[in-house]
Structure formats: structure tokens, C-alpha cells
Design an enzyme around this catalytic site. Structure first.
Site, PDB file in Angstrom:
ATOM      1  N   HIS A 196      12.955  -3.166   3.897  1.00 36.22           N
ATOM      2  CA  HIS A 196      12.150  -4.218   4.520  1.00 36.22           C
ATOM      3  C   HIS A 196      13.011  -5.391   4.978  1.00 36.22           C
ATOM      4  CE1 HIS A 196       8.648  -2.751   1.777  1.00 36.22           C
ATOM      5  NE2 HIS A 196       8.970  -1.883   2.714  1.00 36.22           N
TER       6      HIS A 196
ATOM      7  N   LYS B 173      17.343 -13.310   0.314  1.00 34.74           N
ATOM      8  CA  LYS B 173      16.655 -12.857  -0.902  1.00 34.74           C
ATOM      9  C   LYS B 173      17.668 -12.798  -2.032  1.00 34.74           C
ATOM     10  CE  LYS B 173      13.611  -9.529   1.405  1.00 34.74           C
ATOM     11  NZ  LYS B 173      13.369  -8.110   1.663  1.00 34.74           N
TER      12      LYS B 173
ATOM     13  N   TYR C 165      12.020 -11.436  -7.115  1.00 32.63           N
ATOM     14  CA  TYR C 165      12.639 -11.748  -5.819  1.00 32.63           C
ATOM     15  C   TYR C 165      12.510 -13.239  -5.550  1.00 32.63           C
ATOM     16  CZ  TYR C 165      11.856  -6.811  -4.458  1.00 32.63           C
ATOM     17  OH  TYR C 165      11.844  -5.456  -4.368  1.00 32.63           O
TER      18      TYR C 165
ATOM     19  N   ASP D  89       6.516   3.075   4.301  1.00 28.90           N
ATOM     20  CA  ASP D  89       7.978   3.150   4.278  1.00 28.90           C
ATOM     21  C   ASP D  89       8.464   4.484   4.841  1.00 28.90           C
ATOM     22  OD1 ASP D  89       8.422   1.272   1.160  1.00 28.90           O
ATOM     23  OD2 ASP D  89       8.140   0.617   3.237  1.00 28.90           O
TER      24      ASP D  89
HETATM   25  C1  T46 Z   1       6.643  -9.158   0.370  1.00 30.57           C
HETATM   26  C2  T46 Z   1       5.202  -9.504   0.203  1.00 30.57           C
HETATM   27  C3  T46 Z   1       4.217  -8.561   0.301  1.00 30.57           C
HETATM   28  N1  T46 Z   1       2.914  -8.951   0.158  1.00 30.57           N
HETATM   29  C4  T46 Z   1       1.856  -7.939   0.217  1.00 30.57           C
HETATM   30  C5  T46 Z   1       1.936  -6.938   1.351  1.00 30.57           C
HETATM   31  C6  T46 Z   1       1.294  -5.710   0.762  1.00 30.57           C
HETATM   32  O1  T46 Z   1      -0.106  -5.805   0.903  1.00 30.57           O
HETATM   33  C7  T46 Z   1       1.633  -5.801  -0.725  1.00 30.57           C
HETATM   34  C8  T46 Z   1       2.784  -4.905  -1.113  1.00 30.57           C
HETATM   35  O2  T46 Z   1       3.819  -5.190  -0.209  1.00 30.57           O
HETATM   36  P1  T46 Z   1       4.980  -4.131  -0.041  1.00 30.57           P
HETATM   37  O3  T46 Z   1       4.384  -2.746   0.025  1.00 30.57           O
HETATM   38  O4  T46 Z   1       5.840  -4.603   1.107  1.00 30.57           O
HETATM   39  O5  T46 Z   1       5.768  -4.283  -1.392  1.00 30.57           O
HETATM   40  P2  T46 Z   1       7.184  -3.621  -1.668  1.00 30.57           P
HETATM   41  O6  T46 Z   1       7.293  -2.286  -1.010  1.00 30.57           O
HETATM   42  O7  T46 Z   1       7.409  -3.745  -3.106  1.00 30.57           O
HETATM   43  O8  T46 Z   1       8.196  -4.584  -0.913  1.00 30.57           O
HETATM   44  C9  T46 Z   1       9.067  -5.342  -1.721  1.00 30.57           C
HETATM   45  O9  T46 Z   1      10.169  -4.578  -1.985  1.00 30.57           O
HETATM   46  C10 T46 Z   1      11.053  -4.429  -0.867  1.00 30.57           C
HETATM   47  C11 T46 Z   1      12.200  -3.569  -1.324  1.00 30.57           C
HETATM   48  C12 T46 Z   1      11.452  -5.755  -0.341  1.00 30.57           C
HETATM   49  O10 T46 Z   1      12.617  -6.070  -0.081  1.00 30.57           O
HETATM   50  C13 T46 Z   1      10.361  -6.672  -0.056  1.00 30.57           C
HETATM   51  O11 T46 Z   1      10.838  -8.031   0.002  1.00 30.57           O
HETATM   52  C14 T46 Z   1       9.257  -6.648  -1.025  1.00 30.57           C
HETATM   53  O12 T46 Z   1       8.106  -6.907  -0.340  1.00 30.57           O
HETATM   54  O13 T46 Z   1       1.978  -7.172  -0.962  1.00 30.57           O
HETATM   55  C15 T46 Z   1       2.565 -10.257  -0.085  1.00 30.57           C
HETATM   56  O14 T46 Z   1       1.381 -10.595  -0.201  1.00 30.57           O
HETATM   57  N2  T46 Z   1       3.540 -11.197  -0.171  1.00 30.57           N
HETATM   58  C16 T46 Z   1       4.843 -10.872  -0.042  1.00 30.57           C
HETATM   59  O15 T46 Z   1       5.701 -11.773  -0.142  1.00 30.57           O
END
Ligand code: T46
Length: 187
Positions: A66, A76, A136, A172
Site C-alpha cells: 500500500h 510510516k 503504524y 491486495d
Molecule cells: C490505513 C487505513 C485503513 N483504514 C480502513 C480501510 C479499510 O476499510 C480498513 C482496512 O484497511 P486495509 O485493508 O488497507 O488494512 P491493511 O491491509 O492492514 O493495510 C495496512 O497494512 C499495510 C501493509 C499498510 O502499509 C497500510 O498502511 C495499512 O493500511 O481500514 C482506515 O480507516 N484508516 C487507515 O488509516
């Protein structure tokens, strides 16, 4: 007292591997997860805008890759406070001599290491153990409309994930492959 982190540069200019110094006594220890004064020296651009935590239950799970597009490009600081991960930063800086190359490091509660990732990089990780908890620190607010992603399995990146991938989100997994026309990110 010298700095609270041992900083190691990596093969790509930009990301920094930080090992936290633990101040211990018979009760246990204290270490800093983030220190604005020290991280300014490594390029941290400004105030902390957001701190997130994530939990990942199953070893082998991959989250990422991401990033956020300008003007919400973000630095980050990635830390695992429970369990171990293989953490990856991919250079997406347009024109960079290491464009599309990556660094990969093991971060764990035990090794007390964090990865400082500048704007212009995509981030992802693989859980190496069950029950991983991550923290993070972000230098920019989350903006869904500015989010971008690449497949962690994209052949153009050649990331050698240490374990077979057990879980990955559909989002992803579904990013289209990188094409020769992909120019990367501009600040
Ligand atoms: C980043 C973020 C996401 N969200 C929401 C968006 C989705 O509805 C839910 C899960 O998000 P995501 O699927 O992107 O989560 P990860 O796959 O764990 O992503 C994370 O892990 C990867 C490796 C990263 O580098 C990102 O910074 C971080 O978001 O949280 C939020 O509400 N606020 C936030 O700051």
C-alpha cells in the site's frame, strides 16, 4: 544518553532500520516507539498525523503493498509489538535509480526493530508467526481516495516472501500487474 535508536541504512537509500534501545531494571524495560527529535534527523517530515494498530491472526498472511498518492504521500514507522513479520518497502519514487527495487527486514517484538519508510515507497509485510500486532505511525492522514496498491505477488517486484502466502485480501490480490508504462510516484 545517546540516541534511543540504533539506525542502520539499507541497500536502498531512504528506508532506515531502527533498533530500539531498552532501558531496563528489575521491573522490566522502557523503550521509545517514536521520537520526533531523533526521527527528524532521518527525514521525518512533520507532525504525527495518525497512529494505527492492526492484528493479524495467521502466520503466512500478507498485507499490502500500500501507498498514498500525493498530496497525501506519507512516511510510516512500522513496528511489531507482538510476533514477527517480514516487512517490505518498495521504491516507487519516479526516476529513482532503485525504482521498483525493495528492502525486506524481519521486525519482531523480540528484536525491537522498526522500519522507517519514506513517502514514495509501497509497504507490505508477511506475518511470520500467528497473533501479530502492529503499530503504524503515519506522517499524513488516511485518505481512501489517495490510496494506491500493488500486488505483493507482482513478478516485476520479485519479492521472496519467506513463507507460503496463507491469506491475502481480494483487494491486495487483484491489483493489475505493473506495466512498462508505470512511472511510479511523484512527490
Ligand atoms: C490505513 C487505513 C485503513 N483504514 C480502513 C480501510 C479499510 O476499510 C480498513 C482496512 O484497511 P486495509 O485493508 O488497507 O488494512 P491493511 O491491509 O492492514 O493495510 C495496512 O497494512 C499495510 C501493509 C499498510 O502499509 C497500510 O498502511 C495499512 O493500511 O481500514 C482506515 O480507516 N484508516 C487507515 O488509516
Amino acid at each position: 544518553m545517546s540516541g534511543r535508536f540504533i539506525a542502520e541504512k539499507l541497500a536502498i537509500d531512504g528506508p532506515v532500520l531502527l533498533t530500539r534501545r531498552r532501558l531496563g531494571d528489575e521491573r522490566g524495560h522502557l523503550s521509545r516507539l517514536f521520537c520526533g527529535e531523533e526521527l527528524l534527523d532521518h527525514g521525518w517530515p512533520g507532525p504525527v498525523m495518525q497512529v494505527n494498530e492492526t492484528g493479524t491472526g495467521q502466520a503466512g498472511t500478507v498485507r499490502g503493498l500500500h501507498f498514498q498518492h500525493a498530496p497525501f504521500g506519507e512516511w510510516k514507522l512500522v513496528t511489531s509489538l507482538q510476533g514477527a513479520i517480514f516487512d517490505v518497502a518498495v521504491d516507487l519514487r519516479s526516476g529513482s535509480p532503485t525504482f521498483l527495487q525493495h528492502v525486506g527486514v524481519e521486525l519482531s517484538a523480540e528484536n525491537a526493530r522498526s522500519l522507517l519508510i519514506p513517502a514514495g515507497f509501497a509497504h507490505g509485510f508477511q506475518a511470520l508467526t500467528d497473533a501479530v500486532r502492529m503499530v503504524y505511525v503515519h506522517s499524513a492522514p488516511y485518505r481512501a481516495e489517495a490510496e494506491g496498491g500493488l500486488s505483493p505477488l507482482d513478478a516485476a517486484l520479485g519479492i521472496a516472501w519467506p513463507q507460503p502466502v496463507s491469506l491475502m485480501s481480494d483487494r491486495d490480490r487483484s491489483h493489475p500487474p505493473i506495466t512498462p508504462e508505470f512511472e511510479g510516484l511523484t512527490p
